[in-house]
Design a protein around this motif. Structure first.
Motif, PDB file in Angstrom:
ATOM      1  N   ILE A 211       7.863 -17.533 -25.491  1.00 21.88           N
ATOM      2  CA  ILE A 211       8.504 -18.896 -25.456  1.00 21.88           C
ATOM      3  C   ILE A 211       8.158 -19.587 -24.261  1.00 21.88           C
ATOM      4  CG2 ILE A 211      10.592 -20.245 -25.547  1.00 21.88           C
ATOM      5  CD1 ILE A 211      12.154 -17.583 -26.735  1.00 21.88           C
ATOM      6  N   ASP A 212       7.546 -20.739 -24.164  1.00 17.91           N
ATOM      7  CA  ASP A 212       7.000 -21.442 -23.316  1.00 17.91           C
ATOM      8  C   ASP A 212       7.861 -22.936 -23.146  1.00 17.91           C
ATOM      9  OD1 ASP A 212       4.748 -19.776 -22.760  1.00 17.91           O
ATOM     10  OD2 ASP A 212       3.789 -20.626 -24.521  1.00 17.91           O
ATOM     11  N   THR A 213       7.928 -23.027 -21.526  1.00 16.27           N
ATOM     12  CA  THR A 213       8.553 -24.573 -21.233  1.00 16.27           C
ATOM     13  C   THR A 213       7.431 -25.121 -20.258  1.00 16.27           C
ATOM     14  OG1 THR A 213       9.511 -23.627 -18.993  1.00 16.27           O
ATOM     15  CG2 THR A 213      10.633 -23.452 -21.001  1.00 16.27           C
ATOM     16  N   ALA A 214       7.577 -26.202 -19.785  1.00 12.83           N
ATOM     17  CA  ALA A 214       6.746 -26.947 -18.928  1.00 12.83           C
ATOM     18  C   ALA A 214       6.445 -26.317 -17.893  1.00 12.83           C
ATOM     19  CB  ALA A 214       7.308 -28.589 -18.832  1.00 12.83           C
ATOM     20  N   GLU A 215       7.364 -25.359 -17.220  1.00 12.15           N
ATOM     21  CA  GLU A 215       7.172 -24.543 -15.956  1.00 12.15           C
ATOM     22  C   GLU A 215       6.677 -23.110 -16.520  1.00 12.15           C
ATOM     23  OE1 GLU A 215      10.329 -26.269 -16.504  1.00 12.15           O
ATOM     24  OE2 GLU A 215       9.589 -27.948 -15.266  1.00 12.15           O
TER      25      GLU A 215
ATOM     26  N   PHE B 273      17.783 -21.320 -24.841  1.00 11.30           N
ATOM     27  CA  PHE B 273      19.220 -21.616 -25.446  1.00 11.30           C
ATOM     28  C   PHE B 273      19.409 -23.087 -25.441  1.00 11.30           C
ATOM     29  CE2 PHE B 273      19.468 -20.378 -21.167  1.00 11.30           C
ATOM     30  CZ  PHE B 273      20.079 -21.286 -20.510  1.00 11.30           C
ATOM     31  N   ALA B 274      20.543 -23.702 -25.977  1.00 14.35           N
ATOM     32  CA  ALA B 274      20.500 -25.175 -26.283  1.00 14.35           C
ATOM     33  C   ALA B 274      21.106 -25.666 -24.571  1.00 14.35           C
ATOM     34  CB  ALA B 274      21.648 -25.385 -27.174  1.00 14.35           C
ATOM     35  N   PRO B 275      20.593 -26.792 -24.455  1.00 19.30           N
ATOM     36  CA  PRO B 275      19.875 -27.849 -24.936  1.00 19.30           C
ATOM     37  C   PRO B 275      18.191 -27.710 -24.725  1.00 19.30           C
ATOM     38  CG  PRO B 275      20.831 -28.849 -23.433  1.00 19.30           C
ATOM     39  CD  PRO B 275      20.982 -27.314 -23.170  1.00 19.30           C
ATOM     40  N   MET B 276      17.928 -26.642 -24.233  1.00 22.17           N
ATOM     41  CA  MET B 276      16.286 -26.533 -23.637  1.00 22.17           C
ATOM     42  C   MET B 276      15.395 -27.025 -24.711  1.00 22.17           C
ATOM     43  SD  MET B 276      16.717 -22.820 -21.912  1.00 22.17           S
ATOM     44  CE  MET B 276      14.746 -22.498 -21.542  1.00 22.17           C
TER      45      MET B 276
ATOM     46  N   TYR C  33      -4.760 -20.895 -30.814  1.00 16.07           N
ATOM     47  CA  TYR C  33      -3.456 -21.426 -30.379  1.00 16.07           C
ATOM     48  C   TYR C  33      -2.688 -22.215 -31.130  1.00 16.07           C
ATOM     49  CZ  TYR C  33       0.482 -22.536 -27.122  1.00 16.07           C
ATOM     50  OH  TYR C  33       1.581 -22.832 -26.545  1.00 16.07           O
ATOM     51  N   ARG C  34      -1.547 -21.529 -31.599  1.00 14.13           N
ATOM     52  CA  ARG C  34      -0.646 -22.557 -32.496  1.00 14.13           C
ATOM     53  C   ARG C  34       0.677 -22.256 -32.181  1.00 14.13           C
ATOM     54  NH1 ARG C  34      -0.641 -24.630 -37.974  1.00 14.13           N
ATOM     55  NH2 ARG C  34      -2.424 -23.703 -38.288  1.00 14.13           N
ATOM     56  N   ALA C  35       1.353 -23.314 -31.833  1.00 16.11           N
ATOM     57  CA  ALA C  35       2.785 -23.308 -31.274  1.00 16.11           C
ATOM     58  C   ALA C  35       3.865 -24.444 -31.989  1.00 16.11           C
ATOM     59  CB  ALA C  35       3.153 -23.148 -29.663  1.00 16.11           C
ATOM     60  N   TYR C  36       5.161 -24.155 -31.852  1.00 16.55           N
ATOM     61  CA  TYR C  36       5.983 -25.192 -32.390  1.00 16.55           C
ATOM     62  C   TYR C  36       6.831 -25.636 -31.552  1.00 16.55           C
ATOM     63  CZ  TYR C  36       3.614 -22.585 -36.281  1.00 16.55           C
ATOM     64  OH  TYR C  36       2.830 -22.145 -36.972  1.00 16.55           O
ATOM     65  N   ALA C  37       6.968 -26.858 -31.015  1.00 21.13           N
ATOM     66  CA  ALA C  37       7.723 -27.455 -29.817  1.00 21.13           C
ATOM     67  C   ALA C  37       9.013 -28.121 -30.538  1.00 21.13           C
ATOM     68  CB  ALA C  37       7.042 -28.609 -29.168  1.00 21.13           C
ATOM     69  N   GLY C  38       9.883 -28.113 -29.906  1.00 19.90           N
ATOM     70  CA  GLY C  38      11.278 -28.493 -30.351  1.00 19.90           C
ATOM     71  C   GLY C  38      12.330 -28.381 -28.921  1.00 19.90           C
ATOM     72  N   GLN C  39      13.626 -28.999 -29.397  1.00 23.56           N
ATOM     73  CA  GLN C  39      14.797 -28.593 -28.537  1.00 23.56           C
ATOM     74  C   GLN C  39      15.635 -27.665 -29.374  1.00 23.56           C
ATOM     75  OE1 GLN C  39      17.651 -31.972 -27.943  1.00 23.56           O
ATOM     76  NE2 GLN C  39      17.624 -31.308 -25.824  1.00 23.56           N
ATOM     77  N   VAL C  40      16.028 -26.652 -28.494  1.00 27.74           N
ATOM     78  CA  VAL C  40      17.072 -25.701 -29.374  1.00 27.74           C
ATOM     79  C   VAL C  40      18.452 -26.187 -29.482  1.00 27.74           C
ATOM     80  CG1 VAL C  40      18.077 -23.311 -29.038  1.00 27.74           C
ATOM     81  CG2 VAL C  40      15.754 -23.715 -27.880  1.00 27.74           C
ATOM     82  N   ALA C  41      19.010 -26.245 -30.741  1.00 29.29           N
ATOM     83  CA  ALA C  41      20.086 -26.717 -31.184  1.00 29.29           C
ATOM     84  C   ALA C  41      21.211 -25.993 -31.233  1.00 29.29           C
ATOM     85  CB  ALA C  41      19.796 -27.315 -32.439  1.00 29.29           C
ATOM     86  N   GLY C  42      20.790 -24.559 -31.028  1.00 25.46           N
ATOM     87  CA  GLY C  42      21.993 -23.791 -30.962  1.00 25.46           C
ATOM     88  C   GLY C  42      21.448 -22.043 -30.859  1.00 25.46           C
ATOM     89  N   GLY C  43      22.319 -21.230 -30.640  1.00 21.68           N
ATOM     90  CA  GLY C  43      21.889 -19.845 -30.432  1.00 21.68           C
ATOM     91  C   GLY C  43      20.816 -19.655 -29.163  1.00 21.68           C
ATOM     92  N   VAL C  44      20.470 -18.172 -29.020  1.00 22.66           N
ATOM     93  CA  VAL C  44      19.661 -17.998 -27.812  1.00 22.66           C
ATOM     94  C   VAL C  44      18.427 -17.319 -28.656  1.00 22.66           C
ATOM     95  CG1 VAL C  44      19.399 -16.431 -26.022  1.00 22.66           C
ATOM     96  CG2 VAL C  44      21.609 -17.402 -26.575  1.00 22.66           C
TER      97      VAL C  44
END
Length: 416
Positions: free
Chosen positions: A269-273, A280-283, A237-248
């Motif tokens: 694409i994963d979230t806490a849920e 999309f921003a600001p997810m 497993y390798r993934a990259y976490a961050g906050q979307v700053a623009g676009g979809v």
């Protein structure tokens, strides 16, 4: 329910804290013990009324002096929308605090005392709101009860402010006459001003359209953290976490990683849920990619044919927040999205007179609360857009390396 962030601004004693106290009180967002404490403090101060300003002026020095110093954040909700309020100071020496509060706002409320009309701070705050590109601006003409609910006074202030706003970049302006102390036009329409045909302040806050303010065209995903679990069952497993700053972003999309320039596709694409079909921003999300590319904090994921500038020469409007002035030749640290670097102040192009909007081309430094255009050179390239295009990838802060204090906030005008 969506979330609206808004900031209040205005000159001293225009009633910002009272307005927020009234919004909290009338929207039933205050606990009984909070109200009792405010009533008790009001009596001790000798006030003839319950001073709702005390709900936000939490610092002892603020209460003793009757002023707002720090940015106070308050939260409340109505059945239609959730709100985060930033109550910012009115004093000129706290302009930097006002910049902090308004930098993430979707809407700003500038208060004007109906008896005084437009003052220097009104112009200063309106300019900063436009500089920070806050999409929606509300001019609240407060203390209408003290001018006998006069339509002539209101019309004169509205005309003067609208004329000033034409010099600024204000895409959406709404003007509302209110009395924060008595609650007129705050939650419901006031019978004292039958000549006013617009919405109440809360009605406008609940219904102002903010969904289209987000940049949904330019995909920008600054990588904040690389997730690589150490357990055996998640070895691959390798993934990259961050906050979307623009676009979809969607699974299957082709994306490019900067600054390396490698392309790949999104697998999930994963979230806490749990997994989502789009982000999309600001997810805040975690993205998995098809190929194993060397990606680390500070890198940025975008579309192959829609990239930000990879630049070391930055032109920016800077609001200076330190007692020690900014001068050409100065070396500072810069924080831009998730990327940090060092920066050299190459040139001060001009200082802006916030009140007259005139440029001072002879300025040799920026003092506390000054705004000016500055040319910077960074040690590593920034992955940047113009601030007018994307507030997240177009904004940065400057840090004094010796004290680690934030000394400036910048809005990128061009990058090369």
């Amino acid at each position: 329910m969506d979330l609206l962030r808004f900031a209040t601004a205005g000159s001293v004693d225009d009633g910002k804290s009272t307005l927020i106290g009234r919004l909290l009180y009338d929207s039933k967002a205050i606990f009984t013990d909070q109200l009792e404490s405010v009533e008790r403090t009001s009596q001790q101060r000798g006030d003839e009324y319950t001073n709702l300003a005390l709900l936000t002026d939490g610092l002892r020095a603020e209460r003793e002096q009757g002023i707002t110093i720090d940015v106070a954040y308050r939260y409340f909700a109505t059945p239609r929308r959730k709100f985060i309020i930033a109550d910012t100071p009115g004093h000129i020496q706290y302009t930097r605090n006002m910049v902090t509060g308004a930098s993430t706002a979707d809407l700003a409320i500038v208060l004007v005392d109906a008896r005084k009309g437009m003052v220097e701070q009104s112009r200063r705050h309106a300019f900063i709101v436009s500089l920070l590109r806050v999409p929606h601006l509300v001019l609240a003409v407060n203390k209408m009860d003290l001018v006998d609910w006069s339509q002539e006074v209101f019309d004169e202030i509205e005309h003067e402010f609208s004329a000033f706003a034409t010099k600024l970049d204000v895409p959406d302006l709404t003007v509302v006459p209110i009395s924060a102390l008595h609650g007129d036009n705050i939650v419901s329409r006031s019978p004292n001003m039958p000549w006013y045909e617009g919405p109440s302040l809360l009605h406008h806050l609940e219904h102002v359209h903010i969904a289209s303010d987000r940049n949904l065209v330019d995909v920008r995903f600054p990588v904040q953290y690389v997730i690589r679990p150490q357990s055996l069952q998640h070895a691959d497993y390798r993934a990259y976490a961050g906050q979307v700053a623009g676009g979809v972003l969607k699974p299957g999309d082709e994306v490019m990683v900067l600054p390396s320039g490698f392309t790949t596709r999104i697998t999930s694409i994963d979230t806490a849920e749990g997994p989502v079909a789009e982000a999309f921003a600001p997810m805040s999300v975690t993205i998995r990619l098809e190929d194993e590319i060397d990606i680390s904090r500070g890198d940025l994921i975008c579309r192959p044919h829609n990239q930000p500038s990879v630049a070391q020469n930055i032109d920016a409007m800077v609001c200076w927040m330190a007692e020690t002035p900014l001068v050409p030749g100065q070396k500072l640290a810069i924080k831009h999205t998730t990327r940090s670097a060092r920066v050299l102040v190459k040139e001060l192009q001009y200082r802006l007179d916030v009140n007259s909007l005139h440029r001072d081309d002879t300025a040799t430094q920026l003092g506390l609360n000054d705004v000016g255009r500055v040319r910077l050179r960074t040690t590593v390239p920034l992955l940047a857009d113009e601030y007018r295009r994307n507030r997240s990838t177009g904004g940065f802060i400057l840090i004094d390396e010796s004290t680690n204090r934030t000394v400036g906030a910048g809005m990128i005008t061009s990058a090369s």
